[in-house]
Scaffold this active site. Structure first.
Site, PDB file in Angstrom:
ATOM      1  N   GLY C 150      87.420  54.882  16.930  1.00 46.26           N
ATOM      2  CA  GLY C 150      88.137  54.867  17.510  1.00 46.26           C
ATOM      3  C   GLY C 150      87.798  53.785  18.910  1.00 46.26           C
ATOM      4  N   CYS C 151      88.611  54.271  19.378  1.00 48.64           N
ATOM      5  CA  CYS C 151      89.643  53.626  20.797  1.00 48.64           C
ATOM      6  C   CYS C 151      87.958  53.174  21.548  1.00 48.64           C
ATOM      7  CB  CYS C 151      90.874  53.629  21.070  1.00 48.64           C
ATOM      8  SG  CYS C 151      90.062  55.719  22.027  1.00 48.64           S
TER       9      CYS C 151
END
Lengths: 347, 347, 347, 347
Positions: C150-151
């Site tokens: 995930g970012c």
């Protein structure tokens, strides 16, 4: 990354400004040109990373003073300097170096226009760095000096030259353009503070006062083969990059929407950096962010008898640094498109 | 705050949208009007705070369905609804209620224009809520229904009516305007997502296709006393609020810069909400954010033979809700300026 | 441009979204991977130019339906799909295809965490695409499936792994991060409209509710060799791209500022995409826009007994598509850095 | 508008800056205070309209030099000056004038903290202008000098005082806050240019270096009745106005989510300018733009053992000018809420 030994070595004068930074961003990815000396004025002696932290690969490079000595020995020198400094530098750099001036000094052919809009004596006229103009690629291929167009004139000329070349409009143009704040450079003016520009669109240089006006007149008149009048109003928009120019001119008698579109398709066929959008879609500056592309669309307003052309460019890329490299590629005998992105960064 | 018992009670239909929210923001501070019933469509049954969290004093108010019954019993009803819903509601609200429609249904006098630009049958024409137009204050003082102008036509009409009234320009106008995104309402379109609009200016409705075009033609033709042609191009700017309209028209023969300025000063003398800036300064939308003021400046471009007028308004305030309340004040017999801010929020 | 015949052919599923668009932007410039089939859900059948107008070179490509058949026959398939769709597709693509999932389905090792935060049954765990984690490059070189981080976890893990690896902090972390709106994808929610996000910073998913929290805990616990607690608060900032994560943890006894800096320099030595800024300079997301780089800086707050690490990334590049290609390069036997920019676009 | 003869006359020193402009915006709408003399430094002699074009009603007022003579004869003087100038002015203004200092000079009680964070000798301590602090309204009612809190300390103190007053958290706080650029004033620094701040979030003053840190420690320690540690990280967001502060502290043993919410409801009951949002909704700075309101929400993160409080204010309104007027109202014997908006401007 900048030590490839491709044979062509470039210096950038004005490396700490926005135009200089964009030149370096593009040159770092250019497979045919190596980055050589970086110079600037007041930031000489500091590392480039203090001014251009996005250029990680050059962060430790020390900026030198902008002198002929520092710029000597390069195949090409890009000048991104305030007006008035290019002529003296160029005189000392000799004919073996291609000189590409991103400033205004050598753009205008009319000394009277120069003096009227910029003040002081006219430095001269260099080959004009807009390859898309009819016949201009040949001129640039032989050039040893290049005057890079202004950002607004780039957008407006690309938008209207097909119409004037084909005689589709009357020579009486109204242009209103919105620019991002980087067009004003890294100048410390209150009106350019983030607090002032965010959430606001403002006008400036209204009434024909903007210095890019005579350059538009010069370009369009050349294509039209006769005098063209331009009413130009620039506005400042809350974004860092981009120009959206809306260009309006009276339609020539008998023009049809289909004829208009066809003429643009014909004129732009094969142009690598000018893109006519499919019907029904309109330019947004985000389409061109970081790309060397002009995106445009045309309409015929039959009720008002007007042709409307909307053009989007990135003022720092196609409008300055990318345009400069495109012309330099031609003058250096490299493929025109080399190292120039046609893909924007979005959203 | 909304229980003052001032005697005038207002309902707002469309309370969960941007225009409705701005109406409520202004009415909350209005010393002569109390906020009554709030209605909406799909958000009926929810508290207003879910949709307008900036209106703290009304956060717990439950939105009702937009029905004649809910809106009955108010002295004034503001309609901020999609096109086509106002006529049926108005018919059931009776002559004792002042109806102020922020939508387009009753703005145009020409049924052909209505059908051409909006489609469907024309609902009729109501007194036009732009008090600054010559003779309009008297009409509004006697009105029981008011059609609030569109946001773009408000800016363009305020910018050009002095020039047409004084015969300073030829009837052939080019307008390019930048608007904030709230002008499009709270519509869930991909093109209105923050990711798309931030950092980008885009064009839309080019070529005379925007629905506000015939309204501009109608207003300017009325002032000019003859047909006026308008080429109008709207653009979307990365800001929530504000319109900057650049209006360009051929200067009448013999017009001087001094004469132009003088005519505007004369025409705008005493206008509470239209402000000509001092010479040398140009409008920015930030000057009017949240205020019911139009800020403008004029220039004569002698080279291009053009008058250029730049106008800034807040599209939600003077361009919609503030303009609506200004006209309602007149129709309710209240002072025109009551409750309407002339001070913007900046930076 | 996408017909080079480099031998490695990539399909992109979810090509009309933001992650898909960024994958394509990077792949278009990747010298070792060709762009093959593009697929999507509801936009199948339309040209890519309708959704990604910045990708000029792919404008006329027709998007296909996301089916195993359409994706078959590629060396690598990038999945940029909503949660829950990857497992079924992957099962049908066979072991000859490298599958790189930009979604969350295969990131977590704990089925309980998956069910608690995402709901439904856990699909499994794939090799985790963060090459900078100790030992991870070897794992990825042998992988046939990759779960792209995930970012937010990318930024936080890159910021804190050196501290945990060297035992410089206690396992009790507070993270507050600001993200651009593209992190939420092209979802049509009112809270993501430009009118709502411009000029505003807001919080969401507060109190440990954000789905990226267990992923951070998983990564940091693995490096620390014991349980790490993470209090994570995400906020939405008025920009399209970028994450700035502020990570705060209690300093271990005896830690000095010099020791802290030295440990980070040591841990990040040779990392191509993680950059410790010179002392005295602090990350800005603009430094990384469009680049596959994480920029970070560290401080020791002696008064508060805290280590503070600030990390900037582009959520779509290093945080999603660039990270995906970096890991894919390893799994495909290509140089890890191939085709990945370290230069940002600024200003 | 400023000639009402209400009896209370206010001077504003620093009228050309952002804090000065906001003071004037609010005072123009204040029914109990008239605007008197406006002074400034380098902009003395120019009309206010050159600097604050949004304040139309004061556009022609000439700014005077900031001298005791110019400020004499007013009931209240608001000082919006750089640090270090207030003490000398105040000494000459005499005890009949209420002096409200928006600067930092008199906020801290500890001379050591002052010298450590600001440098130079400590000017003293004035009654602290945060009426919401327990017992502070009585102190302010009797005050003749007032030190207006810093913008960050306002947000953090309002967010955490209920928790410390009720003993719900351990005295070990981590705060990360995002501020709009107006918090830095109208300073001509490259990092504040629109081109730099748009599209970017950046950190500064990391590691406990920000001058507002000791002020937060002072306030929270006073409420807690013992020493509180604060790790504070400020960040700059691409917006002109607003602060979003995320405040995280270890939950006291046994605290429940319901108990947390109840304690905040109790502590904030009757506060006119602090608003706890309904459950499930989180603060956005847009909710408070132009309003004197702090909007907050609380959460208990049971997994991480943390209380998280998020607070939104307008840094120029509740964070500076509105807070100043709120305290001045008390000291002048006016109703605390007089002239202070609780409605924001949105979208």
């Amino acid at each position: 990354m900048d030590s490839g030994g491709c044979g062509v070595k470039a210096a950038v004068a004005g490396a700490s400004g926005y135009a200089g930074g964009e030149l370096l961003r593009l040159l770092l990815a250019h497979p045919g040109i190596d980055v050589g000396t970086l110079t600037a004025g007041s930031s000489a002696g500091t590392p480039l990373g203090d001014h251009q932290p996005h250029l990680a690969d050059l962060a430790d490079r020390i900026i030198q003073d902008t002198t002929p000595e520092a710029l000597a020995g390069h195949d090409v020198v890009f000048l991104a300097l305030p007006h008035g400094q290019s002529a003296a530098l160029a005189a000392q750099l000799g004919p073996d170096t291609l000189i590409v001036d991103c400033g205004a000094d050598f753009r205008l052919t009319s000394a009277a226009d120069w003096t009227g809009f910029y003040g002081g004596p006219h430095a001269g006229t260099w080959p004009y760095g807009l390859p898309e103009l009819p016949g201009q690629r040949e001129i640039l291929a032989a050039a040893r000096t290049i005057a890079v167009p202004g950002c607004y004139p780039t957008s407006v000329t690309l938008g209207l030259f097909p119409a004037f070349a084909a005689g589709l409009v009357e020579p009486d143009v109204v242009v209103v353009a919105a620019s991002g704040t980087s067009g004003a450079g890294r100048s410390l003016k209150p009106s350019l503070l983030g607090s002032e520009v965010m959430g606001s669109v403002s006008a400036y240089g209204v009434g024909g006062a903007h210095r890019h006006t005579p350059e538009m007149v010069q370009n369009l008149s050349a294509v039209a083969g006769g005098p063209v009048t331009v009413s130009f109003t620039p506005t400042l928009a809350p974004m860092a990059r981009g120009i959206l120019a809306t260009c309006v001119a009276p339609a020539s008698p008998g023009l049809t929407a289909a004829g208009l579109r066809e003429a643009y398709q014909e004129a732009l066929k094969g142009e690598p950096f000018v893109r006519l959008l499919p019907e029904g879609r309109w330019p947004a500056t985000a389409m061109t962010l970081g790309a060397n592309t002009a995106v445009l669309q045309v309409a015929l307003d039959e009720r008002a008898g007007r042709v409307v052309v909307v053009v989007a460019i990135d003022n720092l890329t196609k409008g300055t640094a990318g345009g400069a490299i495109q012309s330099a590629n031609l003058a250096l005998g490299l493929p025109e498109e080399l190292g120039l992105p046609t893909t924007g960064v979005s959203p």
